[in-house]
Design an enzyme around this catalytic site. Structure first.
Site, PDB file in Angstrom:
ATOM      1  N   ASP A  82      12.460  66.478  79.002  1.00 42.06           N
ATOM      2  CA  ASP A  82      12.141  67.882  79.264  1.00 42.06           C
ATOM      3  C   ASP A  82      13.059  68.794  77.829  1.00 42.06           C
ATOM      4  O   ASP A  82      12.624  70.075  77.483  1.00 42.06           O
ATOM      5  CB  ASP A  82      13.050  68.427  80.548  1.00 42.06           C
ATOM      6  CG  ASP A  82      13.368  69.694  80.672  1.00 42.06           C
ATOM      7  OD1 ASP A  82      12.032  70.361  80.490  1.00 42.06           O
ATOM      8  OD2 ASP A  82      14.234  70.380  80.899  1.00 42.06           O
ATOM      9  N   MET A 123      17.846  51.392  93.980  1.00 43.56           N
ATOM     10  CA  MET A 123      17.166  52.786  93.813  1.00 43.56           C
ATOM     11  C   MET A 123      18.109  53.940  93.205  1.00 43.56           C
ATOM     12  O   MET A 123      17.486  54.747  92.326  1.00 43.56           O
ATOM     13  CB  MET A 123      16.556  53.224  95.000  1.00 43.56           C
ATOM     14  CG  MET A 123      15.413  52.386  95.972  1.00 43.56           C
ATOM     15  SD  MET A 123      14.259  51.803  94.663  1.00 43.56           S
ATOM     16  CE  MET A 123      13.688  53.460  94.366  1.00 43.56           C
ATOM     17  N   GLU A 124      19.242  53.829  93.417  1.00 44.08           N
ATOM     18  CA  GLU A 124      20.048  54.872  92.834  1.00 44.08           C
ATOM     19  C   GLU A 124      20.209  54.534  91.249  1.00 44.08           C
ATOM     20  O   GLU A 124      20.141  55.657  90.623  1.00 44.08           O
ATOM     21  CB  GLU A 124      21.376  54.952  93.616  1.00 44.08           C
ATOM     22  CG  GLU A 124      21.407  55.269  94.887  1.00 44.08           C
ATOM     23  CD  GLU A 124      20.727  54.833  96.058  1.00 44.08           C
ATOM     24  OE1 GLU A 124      20.422  55.516  96.940  1.00 44.08           O
ATOM     25  OE2 GLU A 124      20.463  53.498  95.834  1.00 44.08           O
ATOM     26  N   LEU A 138      12.364  56.840 102.345  1.00 45.95           N
ATOM     27  CA  LEU A 138      13.154  55.908 103.159  1.00 45.95           C
ATOM     28  C   LEU A 138      14.305  55.442 102.568  1.00 45.95           C
ATOM     29  O   LEU A 138      15.119  54.507 102.957  1.00 45.95           O
ATOM     30  CB  LEU A 138      12.102  54.813 103.449  1.00 45.95           C
ATOM     31  CG  LEU A 138      10.659  55.188 104.084  1.00 45.95           C
ATOM     32  CD1 LEU A 138       9.852  54.098 104.206  1.00 45.95           C
ATOM     33  CD2 LEU A 138      11.012  55.971 105.392  1.00 45.95           C
ATOM     34  N   CYS A 139      14.947  56.183 101.617  1.00 42.99           N
ATOM     35  CA  CYS A 139      16.290  55.594 101.085  1.00 42.99           C
ATOM     36  C   CYS A 139      17.324  56.084 101.892  1.00 42.99           C
ATOM     37  O   CYS A 139      17.224  57.324 102.372  1.00 42.99           O
ATOM     38  CB  CYS A 139      16.510  56.074  99.634  1.00 42.99           C
ATOM     39  SG  CYS A 139      15.551  55.067  98.406  1.00 42.99           S
ATOM     40  N   HIS A 140      18.438  55.599 102.179  1.00 37.80           N
ATOM     41  CA  HIS A 140      19.411  55.926 102.886  1.00 37.80           C
ATOM     42  C   HIS A 140      20.473  56.883 101.962  1.00 37.80           C
ATOM     43  O   HIS A 140      20.753  56.549 100.917  1.00 37.80           O
ATOM     44  CB  HIS A 140      20.392  54.748 103.337  1.00 37.80           C
ATOM     45  CG  HIS A 140      19.612  53.955 104.369  1.00 37.80           C
ATOM     46  ND1 HIS A 140      18.758  53.135 104.222  1.00 37.80           N
ATOM     47  CD2 HIS A 140      19.614  53.864 105.869  1.00 37.80           C
ATOM     48  CE1 HIS A 140      18.241  52.382 105.039  1.00 37.80           C
ATOM     49  NE2 HIS A 140      18.773  52.945 106.124  1.00 37.80           N
TER      50      HIS A 140
END
Length: 159
Positions: free
Chosen positions: A128, A113-114, A75-77
């Site tokens: 990793d 969020m970014e 739901l992120c733009h």
């Protein structure tokens, strides 16, 4: 407490309509920590890790992840980021790496969020690259440190 913005009246998940919102300059900072053994951290700091420059790879991965957040989180733009910065710091006294990310834009929705995605993916990249020498590395304390701009204004974590 505020209502969830991504849930409609029927309880269904929806992307928020930001078309009527004003464009403002928005910035967010996030952090994450990667706990490891002293030996693993020394491989990173000394540059003798067999996979190459761990910090450079994690930095690029974090930057790339910030740009792909809308692809990863439903739901992120999609955003036109104007700045993404990822800094990594070895804290040798605690056998950990601190990652701090900054994202910025002039737009209608925030970049929290970014920033969180950038810090998280940088941490995952360290894992990793180092899992061959240590499997029990811990990624911890991923959090938003600060955000500015937008309707909700300024937020900063208390020290």
């Amino acid at each position: 407490m505020s209502q969830f913005t991504h849930i409609n009246a029927s309880g269904e998940a929806n992307m928020v309509d930001v078309s009527a919102k004003a464009e403002t300059v928005r910035e967010a900072r996030a952090e994450a920590f990667v706990q490891m053994s002293a030996e693993t951290l020394e491989l990173i700091v000394s540059g003798s890790h067999h996979k190459g420059d761990v910090f450079a790879t994690a930095r690029i991965a974090g930057i790339q992840a910030a740009k792909k957040t809308w692809d990863l989180i439903p739901l992120c733009h999609p955003l036109l980021l104007t700045k993404v910065e990822v800094q990594l710091e070895a804290i040798e006294s605690e056998n950990k790496v601190r990652i701090e990310s900054v994202c910025k834009l002039a737009g209608k929705t925030g970049v929290e969020m970014e920033a969180l995605t950038a810090a998280s993916v940088a941490a995952l990249t360290i894992y990793d690259m180092c899992k061959a020498v240590q499997k029990d590395i811990v990624i911890e304390n991923v959090r938003l440190l600060e955000k500015t701009g937008g309707k909700s204004g300024h937020f900063k974590v208390e020290s």
